[in-house]
Enzyme design. Structure first.
Site, short mmCIF file in Angstrom:
data_model
loop_
_atom_site.label_atom_id
_atom_site.label_comp_id
_atom_site.label_asym_id
_atom_site.label_seq_id
_atom_site.Cartn_x
_atom_site.Cartn_y
_atom_site.Cartn_z
N TYR A 121 -4.03 23.35 23.89
CA TYR A 121 -4.41 22.18 23.08
C TYR A 121 -4.50 20.89 23.92
CZ TYR A 121 -3.64 18.53 19.49
OH TYR A 121 -3.71 17.41 18.71
N LEU A 181 -3.50 32.73 28.82
CA LEU A 181 -4.09 32.88 27.48
C LEU A 181 -3.12 33.44 26.44
CD1 LEU A 181 -7.61 34.26 28.57
CD2 LEU A 181 -6.98 31.88 28.12
N SER A 205 8.68 16.11 26.86
CA SER A 205 8.65 15.94 25.41
C SER A 205 9.73 14.97 24.97
CB SER A 205 8.90 17.31 24.77
OG SER A 205 9.18 17.18 23.40
N TYR A 240 14.30 25.35 23.73
CA TYR A 240 13.03 24.77 24.17
C TYR A 240 13.25 23.41 24.82
CZ TYR A 240 8.79 21.98 23.90
OH TYR A 240 7.77 21.12 24.21
N LYS A 265 12.92 21.97 28.90
CA LYS A 265 12.23 20.77 29.38
C LYS A 265 13.18 19.89 30.20
CE LYS A 265 8.13 21.30 27.59
NZ LYS A 265 6.99 21.60 28.46
N ASN A 267 3.83 25.55 12.94
CA ASN A 267 5.17 24.96 12.93
C ASN A 267 5.10 23.46 12.68
OD1 ASN A 267 6.65 27.32 13.79
ND2 ASN A 267 5.63 27.06 15.77
N ARG A 297 7.70 10.06 12.13
CA ARG A 297 7.43 10.45 13.52
C ARG A 297 6.34 9.54 14.11
NH1 ARG A 297 11.18 12.85 12.16
NH2 ARG A 297 11.74 15.04 12.42
N GLY A 329 17.93 20.92 12.01
CA GLY A 329 17.62 20.34 13.33
C GLY A 329 16.72 19.11 13.27
P1 NAD Z 1 -0.48 25.12 23.94
O1 NAD Z 1 0.33 26.32 23.61
O2 NAD Z 1 -1.72 24.86 23.19
O3 NAD Z 1 -0.86 25.15 25.51
C1 NAD Z 1 -0.02 25.73 26.47
C2 NAD Z 1 -0.86 26.68 27.30
O4 NAD Z 1 -0.04 27.30 28.29
C3 NAD Z 1 -1.48 27.82 26.47
O5 NAD Z 1 -2.86 27.87 26.72
C4 NAD Z 1 -0.77 29.07 26.98
O6 NAD Z 1 -1.61 30.20 26.96
C5 NAD Z 1 -0.38 28.65 28.39
N1 NAD Z 1 0.80 29.33 28.93
C6 NAD Z 1 2.02 29.45 28.37
N2 NAD Z 1 2.84 30.14 29.17
C7 NAD Z 1 2.12 30.45 30.28
C8 NAD Z 1 2.41 31.15 31.47
N3 NAD Z 1 3.60 31.72 31.69
N4 NAD Z 1 1.44 31.27 32.41
C9 NAD Z 1 0.22 30.72 32.21
N5 NAD Z 1 -0.11 30.06 31.10
C10 NAD Z 1 0.82 29.93 30.15
O7 NAD Z 1 0.51 23.87 23.88
P2 NAD Z 1 0.18 22.32 23.96
O8 NAD Z 1 0.46 21.73 22.64
O9 NAD Z 1 -1.14 22.10 24.62
O10 NAD Z 1 1.37 21.87 24.92
C11 NAD Z 1 1.17 21.68 26.31
C12 NAD Z 1 2.50 21.26 26.91
O11 NAD Z 1 2.93 20.07 26.30
C13 NAD Z 1 3.62 22.28 26.73
O12 NAD Z 1 4.37 22.35 27.92
C14 NAD Z 1 4.45 21.71 25.60
O13 NAD Z 1 5.80 22.09 25.70
C15 NAD Z 1 4.26 20.21 25.84
N6 NAD Z 1 4.45 19.42 24.62
C16 NAD Z 1 3.70 19.70 23.52
C17 NAD Z 1 3.90 18.95 22.35
C18 NAD Z 1 3.12 19.25 21.11
O14 NAD Z 1 3.56 18.86 20.02
N7 NAD Z 1 1.96 19.92 21.18
C19 NAD Z 1 4.84 17.93 22.33
C20 NAD Z 1 5.57 17.65 23.48
C21 NAD Z 1 5.36 18.42 24.63
C1 WQD Z 2 6.94 16.36 11.78
C2 WQD Z 2 7.54 15.96 10.44
C3 WQD Z 2 9.07 17.58 9.56
C4 WQD Z 2 6.07 20.71 8.97
C5 WQD Z 2 8.30 19.19 16.91
C6 WQD Z 2 9.22 19.65 18.01
C7 WQD Z 2 9.12 18.75 19.21
C8 WQD Z 2 7.67 18.52 19.65
C9 WQD Z 2 6.74 18.27 18.51
C10 WQD Z 2 7.13 19.78 21.61
C11 WQD Z 2 9.03 16.26 10.33
C12 WQD Z 2 7.87 17.45 8.66
C13 WQD Z 2 6.71 19.54 9.28
C14 WQD Z 2 5.97 21.11 7.60
C15 WQD Z 2 7.13 19.09 6.99
N1 WQD Z 2 7.12 19.65 20.33
N2 WQD Z 2 7.22 18.74 8.31
N3 WQD Z 2 6.50 20.27 6.68
O1 WQD Z 2 9.65 18.08 14.26
O2 WQD Z 2 8.79 15.87 15.14
O3 WQD Z 2 8.64 17.86 16.55
O4 WQD Z 2 6.97 19.18 17.44
O5 WQD Z 2 7.78 19.23 22.43
O6 WQD Z 2 9.88 19.33 20.20
O7 WQD Z 2 10.55 19.64 17.51
O8 WQD Z 2 7.16 17.68 14.58
O9 WQD Z 2 5.16 18.33 13.32
O10 WQD Z 2 7.16 19.87 13.28
O11 WQD Z 2 7.27 17.70 12.07
O12 WQD Z 2 7.61 18.39 6.10
O13 WQD Z 2 5.44 22.17 7.29
O14 WQD Z 2 6.90 16.74 9.41
O15 WQD Z 2 10.24 17.75 8.80
O16 WQD Z 2 9.60 15.24 9.55
P1 WQD Z 2 8.67 17.36 15.06
P2 WQD Z 2 6.62 18.48 13.32
#
Ligand code: NAD
Ligand code: WQD
Length: 336
Positions: free
Chosen positions: A11, A33, A124, A148, A152, A197, A230, A293
């Site tokens: 993403y 992938l 994150s 998780y 990080k 999620n 958020r 959580g």
């Molecule tokens: P995503 O799952 O869409 O992208 C992650 C990519 O990594 C995927 O394409 C997956 O196939 C690849 N991948 C996972 N494990 C791998 C491995 N061992 N080898 C090669 N490829 C691998 O997730 P995203 O939302 O794009 O998140 C990207 C990064 O940002 C992640 O590290 C995530 O923890 C971090 N992050 C995401 C969010 C969020 O809410 N989306 C928030 C904070 C941090």
């Molecule tokens: C946002 C708000 C929920 C789903 C999580 C991870 C965090 C980060 C981003 C990677 C909250 C509420 C949600 C639903 C709901 N990822 N909610 N119904 O919890 O801030 O963060 O994703 O690093 O590590 O913990 O994001 O989008 O899950 O929730 O009411 O079906 O929406 O309670 O208030 P969150 P979220």
């Protein structure tokens, strides 16, 4: 510069690829992938003019990483690859430490071996744990509350140790708040496998009719309407933050952490209403009990990124919802 994006078909990685290519960089995607689709490469080609190179491989394959860094004459790495589902990490902690921590260790070893020492890491806001004050700045104590988040935090500490050991390293940890939305073309976006999620993809799937109703996790928080607050940030603004971090590292070595958020908090019900307004579709919901959580409110101070990176999130909540809706509609028509 040639830039390797681990997790580049995911993403955030795919959106960052667009921004980097627009800025004149050549991107190489490295992904196993496990949570993305190879079709992203062709759709990126439609946006960028030609598809980026993809190396299909795992983060724990150090030899392939080193070979990729050499063959593509990589100058910097942006490390997105990782597993990211909090609930899953509680059930399979070893998978998270293996994939995220060991995967990063292999990457760092491959970078050291090949002399590539510029890295931007996807961290994150979860590394802050339970907020002790708001808005959260980078000086806020860290302390994650699940495997998780701890993966990080371990990675951040590993990166800080590495930068302290050798002044040649240039490392930025970008602590994302809540990335949402999609590229304006509607060609790429977030399409989680299984039940989403996160709030926004869930809301979008209810609006399109793929799911019946949203469960709102609690309406008795100490927030204006009782639902969780958020800091939602448009994924294209987030992508631009990576470009700004790379520019910053061009002039400075060491380890640096930056929050990437808007500084604005929005509640679950505000998000639902904003999505209904742009989509013209109802988003039925029921209030259920709190999700274990979860915290009441979490939003960033993004002042450091503004001051040092010259970066600020600019896109509005409406743009976040509109782009997400456009993507959701396209997604429904052309399932991956
Ligand atoms: P995503 O799952 O869409 O992208 C992650 C990519 O990594 C995927 O394409 C997956 O196939 C690849 N991948 C996972 N494990 C791998 C491995 N061992 N080898 C090669 N490829 C691998 O997730 P995203 O939302 O794009 O998140 C990207 C990064 O940002 C992640 O590290 C995530 O923890 C971090 N992050 C995401 C969010 C969020 O809410 N989306 C928030 C904070 C941090
Ligand atoms: C946002 C708000 C929920 C789903 C999580 C991870 C965090 C980060 C981003 C990677 C909250 C509420 C949600 C639903 C709901 N990822 N909610 N119904 O919890 O801030 O963060 O994703 O690093 O590590 O913990 O994001 O989008 O899950 O929730 O009411 O079906 O929406 O309670 O208030 P969150 P979220």
């Amino acid at each position: 510069m040639n830039i390797l994006l681990t997790g580049g078909t995911g993403y955030i990685g795919s959106h960052t690829a667009v921004v980097l290519a627009e800025a004149g960089h050549r991107v190489v995607l490295y992904d196993n992938l496990c949570n993305s689709d190879v079709g992203v490469v062709q759709r990126l080609g439609q946006i960028m003019g030609s598809p980026p190179a993809l190396v299909q491989g795992d983060m724990r394959d150090g030899a392939l990483l080193a070979q990729t860094l050499r063959v593509h004459a990589v100058g910097a790495v942006i490390h997105f690859a990782g597993l990211k589902a909090v609930g899953e990490s509680l059930v399979q902690p070893l998978a998270y430490y293996d994939n995220n921590v060991v995967g990063t260790l292999r990457l760092l070893q491959a970078m050291q071996e090949t002399g590539v020492r510029t890295l931007v890491f996807s961290s994150s806001a979860t590394v802050y744990g339970e907020p002790r004050y708001l808005p959260i700045d980078e000086a806020h104590p860290t302390g994650a509350t699940n495997p998780y988040g701890r993966s990080k935090l371990h990675i951040e500490q590993m990166l800080a140790d590495l930068a302290a050991s050798d002044g040649g390293w240039k490392i930025a940890c970008l602590r994302y708040f809540n990335p949402v939305g999609a590229h304006e073309s509607g060609l790429i976006g977030e399409d989680p496998r299984g039940v989403p999620n996160n709030l926004m993809p869930y809301v979008a799937q209810v609006a399109i009719g793929r799911r019946q109703r949203l469960s709102v996790f609690g309406d008795d928080y100490p927030t204006p309407d009782g639902t969780g607050v958020r800091d939602y940030i448009h994924v294209m603004d987030l992508a631009l933050g990576h470009l700004a971090a790379l520019d910053y590292l061009g002039a400075l070595s060491g380890w640096h952490a930056f929050n990437l958020g808007t500084g604005q908090g929005h509640s679950v019900l505000e998000m639902v209403r904003a999505f209904e307004a742009v989509s013209g579709r109802p988003v039925p919901y029921q209030v259920v009990s709190r999700r274990p959580g979860d915290v009441a409110s979490c939003y960033a101070s993004a002042d450091k990124a503004h001051q040092l990176l010259g970066w600020q999130a600019r896109r509005s909540l409406t743009e976040m919802c509109l782009s997400s809706w456009r993507w959701q509609q396209n997604c429904e028509n052309t399932p991956s």
